[in-house]
Design an enzyme around this catalytic site. Structure first.
Site, PDB file in Angstrom:
ATOM      1  N   ARG A  20    -109.793  16.185  57.391  1.00  0.00           N
ATOM      2  CA  ARG A  20    -108.729  15.799  56.458  1.00  0.00           C
ATOM      3  C   ARG A  20    -107.993  15.975  56.892  1.00  0.00           C
ATOM      4  O   ARG A  20    -106.513  15.710  56.670  1.00  0.00           O
ATOM      5  CB  ARG A  20    -109.023  15.433  55.071  1.00  0.00           C
ATOM      6  CG  ARG A  20    -108.327  14.488  54.650  1.00  0.00           C
ATOM      7  CD  ARG A  20    -109.045  14.811  53.055  1.00  0.00           C
ATOM      8  NE  ARG A  20    -108.875  15.927  52.292  1.00  0.00           N
ATOM      9  CZ  ARG A  20    -109.987  16.677  51.566  1.00  0.00           C
ATOM     10  NH1 ARG A  20    -111.087  16.213  51.402  1.00  0.00           N
ATOM     11  NH2 ARG A  20    -110.005  17.963  51.878  1.00  0.00           N
ATOM     12  N   TYR A  73     -86.904  -0.659  47.066  1.00  0.00           N
ATOM     13  CA  TYR A  73     -87.945  -1.453  47.623  1.00  0.00           C
ATOM     14  C   TYR A  73     -89.162  -1.704  46.502  1.00  0.00           C
ATOM     15  O   TYR A  73     -89.375  -0.973  45.408  1.00  0.00           O
ATOM     16  CB  TYR A  73     -88.858  -0.740  48.372  1.00  0.00           C
ATOM     17  CG  TYR A  73     -90.250  -1.512  49.165  1.00  0.00           C
ATOM     18  CD1 TYR A  73     -90.412  -2.522  49.788  1.00  0.00           C
ATOM     19  CD2 TYR A  73     -91.383  -0.522  48.692  1.00  0.00           C
ATOM     20  CE1 TYR A  73     -91.546  -3.295  49.822  1.00  0.00           C
ATOM     21  CE2 TYR A  73     -92.781  -1.378  49.226  1.00  0.00           C
ATOM     22  CZ  TYR A  73     -92.416  -2.752  49.574  1.00  0.00           C
ATOM     23  OH  TYR A  73     -93.937  -3.044  50.001  1.00  0.00           O
ATOM     24  N   ASP A 145     -86.057   6.585  52.002  1.00  0.00           N
ATOM     25  CA  ASP A 145     -86.431   5.323  52.589  1.00  0.00           C
ATOM     26  C   ASP A 145     -85.745   4.773  53.262  1.00  0.00           C
ATOM     27  O   ASP A 145     -84.673   3.883  53.010  1.00  0.00           O
ATOM     28  CB  ASP A 145     -87.190   4.472  51.226  1.00  0.00           C
ATOM     29  CG  ASP A 145     -88.100   2.843  51.741  1.00  0.00           C
ATOM     30  OD1 ASP A 145     -88.145   2.810  53.203  1.00  0.00           O
ATOM     31  OD2 ASP A 145     -88.478   2.501  51.331  1.00  0.00           O
ATOM     32  N   LYS A 170     -94.054  -1.075  59.480  1.00  0.00           N
ATOM     33  CA  LYS A 170     -92.849  -1.741  59.810  1.00  0.00           C
ATOM     34  C   LYS A 170     -92.797  -1.469  61.438  1.00  0.00           C
ATOM     35  O   LYS A 170     -93.638  -1.902  62.934  1.00  0.00           O
ATOM     36  CB  LYS A 170     -91.921  -1.693  59.030  1.00  0.00           C
ATOM     37  CG  LYS A 170     -91.926  -2.090  57.521  1.00  0.00           C
ATOM     38  CD  LYS A 170     -92.140  -3.243  57.356  1.00  0.00           C
ATOM     39  CE  LYS A 170     -92.694  -3.596  56.320  1.00  0.00           C
ATOM     40  NZ  LYS A 170     -92.297  -3.137  55.018  1.00  0.00           N
TER      41      LYS A 170
HETATM   42  C1  LIG Z   1     -92.625  -2.133  53.208  1.00  0.00           C
HETATM   43  C2  LIG Z   1     -91.909  -1.555  52.833  1.00  0.00           C
HETATM   44  C3  LIG Z   1     -92.242  -0.620  52.205  1.00  0.00           C
HETATM   45  C4  LIG Z   1     -93.994  -0.535  52.292  1.00  0.00           C
HETATM   46  O1  LIG Z   1     -94.732   0.044  53.412  1.00  0.00           O
HETATM   47  P1  LIG Z   1     -96.243  -0.765  53.446  1.00  0.00           P
HETATM   48  O2  LIG Z   1     -96.746  -0.446  54.342  1.00  0.00           O
HETATM   49  O3  LIG Z   1     -96.205  -1.809  53.325  1.00  0.00           O
HETATM   50  O4  LIG Z   1     -96.848  -0.072  51.679  1.00  0.00           O
HETATM   51  C5  LIG Z   1     -91.215  -0.125  51.783  1.00  0.00           C
HETATM   52  N1  LIG Z   1     -89.838   0.411  52.028  1.00  0.00           N
HETATM   53  C6  LIG Z   1     -89.637  -0.783  52.690  1.00  0.00           C
HETATM   54  C7  LIG Z   1     -88.154  -0.582  52.783  1.00  0.00           C
HETATM   55  C8  LIG Z   1     -90.466  -1.218  52.866  1.00  0.00           C
HETATM   56  O5  LIG Z   1     -89.662  -3.321  53.202  1.00  0.00           O
END
Ligand SMILES: *Cc1c(COP(=O)(O)O)cnc(C)c1O
Length: 357
Positions: A20, A73, A145, A170
């Site tokens: 971990r 988000y 973010d 993403k």
């Molecule tokens: C998709 C997304 C997330 C979350 O990502 P996951 O891997 O699906 O939990 C966070 N912030 C933004 C801007 C996103 O588009």
């Protein structure tokens, strides 16, 4: 992980002691991510959402206060309104365009400003340097973010942000086959982040780490295509009579274009459109039978996507007035001419189903 002898085990005098707590595959990825953002260190989490929760939990204290951008988000808002609320942490949502005015919202126990640029779904551009300046004056941590821009188009830490967060799901993965979140911290935020990560027991599986690291090798090439193709299609959509507005900060018509141009080095494949007025059946007629655009949420991969959205139900600091249905679009790696032909056929169906033009 095994130790050669009792002395090494008791002194923990080797880098890898427990699964971990890291392994060479994970270190290779985290070192690369940290270099990309100019950070003191990077960590991974099992999803973008868990990376967001991790970053926030590394800063907040029970009974404290945080400020969160109103177009965040939506699951981030859910985390604040449920888990943080149960811990007695108060969240105030702020207008994405607040700029240095954010100072008026600081309370004695404000610990964190959380931001996202451009904001999810509606793509307002916050003035990150102005927000950071106000927060720094009060010693308040700033987390961002930065999933939309990636470190290639915006380096949050260079602008004074303490914690840069990504949904690696993403663009880092890039092929819609990995779930991952990453956080990169500056010197100030790194130790609490590392400690919280360890306490929560977050880790990522080796296959996901390998795929994310491989994705990193081509991220700059993919993003060049996403940028060019999305700008082309955004401009094409802007000229269409069925479309009222295109919400893409790279377009000169966008109210946040000057800020985007000042601070960002590029734009990615995600933007939204506001249609002229039309019934829901026309939205379905438009989107249901597109040949190349999938209907799905998780953008940043090779394929193009389109989903209807409605942010009118959950915003609290601001409202978003849309003159027609709203659709979020991700432009993938297909040929943009093919995508335009697909959208053209979809817009004909929109008109036939009663959508205005
Ligand atoms: C998709 C997304 C997330 C979350 O990502 P996951 O891997 O699906 O939990 C966070 N912030 C933004 C801007 C996103 O588009």
């Amino acid at each position: 992980m095994l130790f050669p002898d009792v002395e090494t085990l008791q002194n923990r005098s080797q880098r890898y002691t427990y699964g971990r707590r890291g392994n060479p595959t994970l270190d290779a990825l985290c070192t690369a991510l940290s270099e990309l953002d100019g950070g003191a260190g990077s960590l991974t989490a099992p999803s973008g959402m868990s990376a967001i929760a991790l970053a926030i939990l590394s800063v907040v204290e029970s009974g404290g206060h945080i400020l969160v951008i109103d177009n965040v988000y939506q699951p981030t808002r859910h985390f604040c309104d449920t888990v943080l609320r149960r811990m007695g942490v108060r969240t105030t949502y702020y207008d994405p365009l607040i700029g240095s005015g954010i100072a008026d919202l600081f309370e004695d126990d404000t610990r964190l400003v959380f931001t996202e640029a451009p904001g999810s779904q509606t793509f307002e551009m916050p003035d990150i340097p102005a927000i950071v300046r106000a927060a720094k004056e009060r010693g308040i941590t700033v987390a961002m973010d930065n999933t939309w821009a990636t470190p290639l188009f915006f380096r949050p830490l260079d602008h004074g942000v303490d914690l840069a967060i990504y949904a690696g799901t993403k663009y880092l993965g890039g092929h819609s086959d990995v779930m991952m979140g990453t956080v990169t911290a500056n010197e100030r935020a790194w130790k609490p982040l590392l400690a919280t990560h360890g306490a929560l027991g977050l880790t990522s599986g080796p296959d996901d780490v390998y795929l994310a690291h491989r994705g990193l090798r081509t991220m700059h090439i993919r993003l060049q295509h996403h940028m060019r193709a999305a700008l082309r299609i955004a401009a094409w959509l802007e000229a269409r009579p069925e479309v009222s507005r295109v919400l893409h900060p790279g377009l000169e018509s966008h109210p946040g274009h000057a800020i985007w141009k000042r601070d960002f080095k590029g734009s990615s494949g995600l933007f939204s459109i506001v249609m002229k007025p039309g019934p829901q059946e026309a939205v379905a007629a438009f989107l249901d039978t597109l040949a190349l655009f999938g209907l799905g949420y998780s953008w940043g991969g090779f394929e193009s996507l389109a989903i209807p959205f409605d942010c009118s139900t959950y915003r609290t600091a601001t409202s978003f007035e849309a003159e027609g249905p709203t659709i979020r679009i991700h432009i993938g790696l297909e040929d943009p001419a093919d995508l335009e032909a697909d959208l053209d056929a979809g817009l004909a169906r929109w008109r036939e189903a009663g959508g205005q033009s």
